[in-house]
Design a protein around this motif. Sequence first.
Motif, PDB file in Angstrom:
ATOM      1  N   MET A 121      50.076  75.021  43.280  1.00  0.00           N
ATOM      2  CA  MET A 121      49.646  74.919  44.668  1.00  0.00           C
ATOM      3  C   MET A 121      50.722  74.135  45.404  1.00  0.00           C
ATOM      4  O   MET A 121      51.521  73.435  44.771  1.00  0.00           O
ATOM      5  N   CYS A 122      50.777  74.271  46.711  1.00  0.00           N
ATOM      6  CA  CYS A 122      51.772  73.492  47.444  1.00  0.00           C
ATOM      7  C   CYS A 122      51.140  72.855  48.669  1.00  0.00           C
ATOM      8  O   CYS A 122      50.132  73.321  49.190  1.00  0.00           O
ATOM      9  N   ALA A 123      51.751  71.768  49.092  1.00  0.00           N
ATOM     10  CA  ALA A 123      51.211  71.000  50.215  1.00  0.00           C
ATOM     11  C   ALA A 123      52.334  70.213  50.854  1.00  0.00           C
ATOM     12  O   ALA A 123      53.355  69.929  50.229  1.00  0.00           O
ATOM     13  N   GLY A 124      52.140  69.826  52.113  1.00  0.00           N
ATOM     14  CA  GLY A 124      53.107  68.993  52.808  1.00  0.00           C
ATOM     15  C   GLY A 124      54.067  69.803  53.652  1.00  0.00           C
ATOM     16  O   GLY A 124      53.963  71.024  53.774  1.00  0.00           O
ATOM     17  N   ASP A 125      55.022  69.102  54.253  1.00  0.00           N
ATOM     18  CA  ASP A 125      56.037  69.720  55.088  1.00  0.00           C
ATOM     19  C   ASP A 125      57.286  68.852  55.023  1.00  0.00           C
ATOM     20  O   ASP A 125      57.357  67.908  54.237  1.00  0.00           O
ATOM     21  N   LYS A 126      58.276  69.166  55.865  1.00  0.00           N
ATOM     22  CA  LYS A 126      59.543  68.440  55.780  1.00  0.00           C
ATOM     23  C   LYS A 126      59.413  66.973  56.145  1.00  0.00           C
ATOM     24  O   LYS A 126      60.286  66.169  55.819  1.00  0.00           O
ATOM     25  N   MET A 127      58.333  66.591  56.824  1.00  0.00           N
ATOM     26  CA  MET A 127      58.128  65.206  57.207  1.00  0.00           C
ATOM     27  C   MET A 127      57.248  64.454  56.228  1.00  0.00           C
ATOM     28  O   MET A 127      57.174  63.236  56.252  1.00  0.00           O
ATOM     29  N   HIS A 128      56.558  65.192  55.356  1.00  0.00           N
ATOM     30  CA  HIS A 128      55.628  64.563  54.422  1.00  0.00           C
ATOM     31  C   HIS A 128      55.753  65.251  53.065  1.00  0.00           C
ATOM     32  O   HIS A 128      55.271  66.375  52.895  1.00  0.00           O
ATOM     33  N   GLU A 129      56.395  64.584  52.106  1.00  0.00           N
ATOM     34  CA  GLU A 129      56.554  65.207  50.804  1.00  0.00           C
ATOM     35  C   GLU A 129      56.734  64.177  49.702  1.00  0.00           C
ATOM     36  O   GLU A 129      57.169  63.054  49.935  1.00  0.00           O
ATOM     37  N   ALA A 130      56.366  64.590  48.512  1.00  0.00           N
ATOM     38  CA  ALA A 130      56.640  63.797  47.324  1.00  0.00           C
ATOM     39  C   ALA A 130      57.979  64.257  46.775  1.00  0.00           C
ATOM     40  O   ALA A 130      58.383  65.402  46.961  1.00  0.00           O
ATOM     41  N   PHE A 131      58.683  63.340  46.064  1.00  0.00           N
ATOM     42  CA  PHE A 131      60.037  63.690  45.643  1.00  0.00           C
ATOM     43  C   PHE A 131      60.423  62.903  44.411  1.00  0.00           C
ATOM     44  O   PHE A 131      60.144  61.710  44.299  1.00  0.00           O
TER      45      PHE A 131
END
Length: 245
Positions: free
Chosen positions: A187-197
Amino acid sequence: MKISHTLWMLALCLRLAGGERIIGGHEARPHSHPYMAFLYMFNKSTHCFSCGGFLIREDFVMTAAHCNALNINVILGAHSIKKSESTQQIKQVQKQFIFPHYQNLQHDIKLLKLKSKAILNNEVSLLPLPGDHDMAHPGTKCSVAGWGSTSRTGNSITDKLQEMNVMVLPEEECKRQYPKKFTNNLMCAGDKMHEAFKGDSGGPLVCNGVASGVVSFTSSNTELATVYTRVSAYKKWIEEVLNST
């Protein structure tokens, strides 16, 4: 590994760590995510790295399969991982259970059996796994937490737990972003301003109070979302492991 040596290795690892981050988040209220686990891992005395994880039973932590090392130690009950807090419980890992078909970030899930049980309290508690009807549908607002730097550029490193809210994206959008990598077990979630890394790998995507996903991977392309292993797809295997020990 003796506890005194474990603490020395942890200090070394934290001095070397960097570049792992939650992007677009903020410092969490101390111990507001009491299920969080900080994993520090060693393949050699000078080669260490970190991941996230979460407590699902007093003696089991769930994380990502790619968080792999010969020696893994776990800190529970932490807010700052560079301070010796009275709430912290340091645990050694007795055995690692990697999903049998893990390969190239597919089926990226692992269970860690702790040598001793965690003491559950206000700062250390379990995160429930999803039930048969706990589906994180597109548009669901979820949370993710982790330790590390707070931006893609520079050295904005923090030792305190960061958190952020993200939205689950439709499967079609996830496939569009990752046409060669995305499967039904993700599954995926978030965007370029909010992400885990990076160092946030293995941490939980918490939706409606349960662990819906495990942080798996993202892209150097800042336009793409973070991808999570879908926990519900592995319930049978998880139950088999838990029931076998």
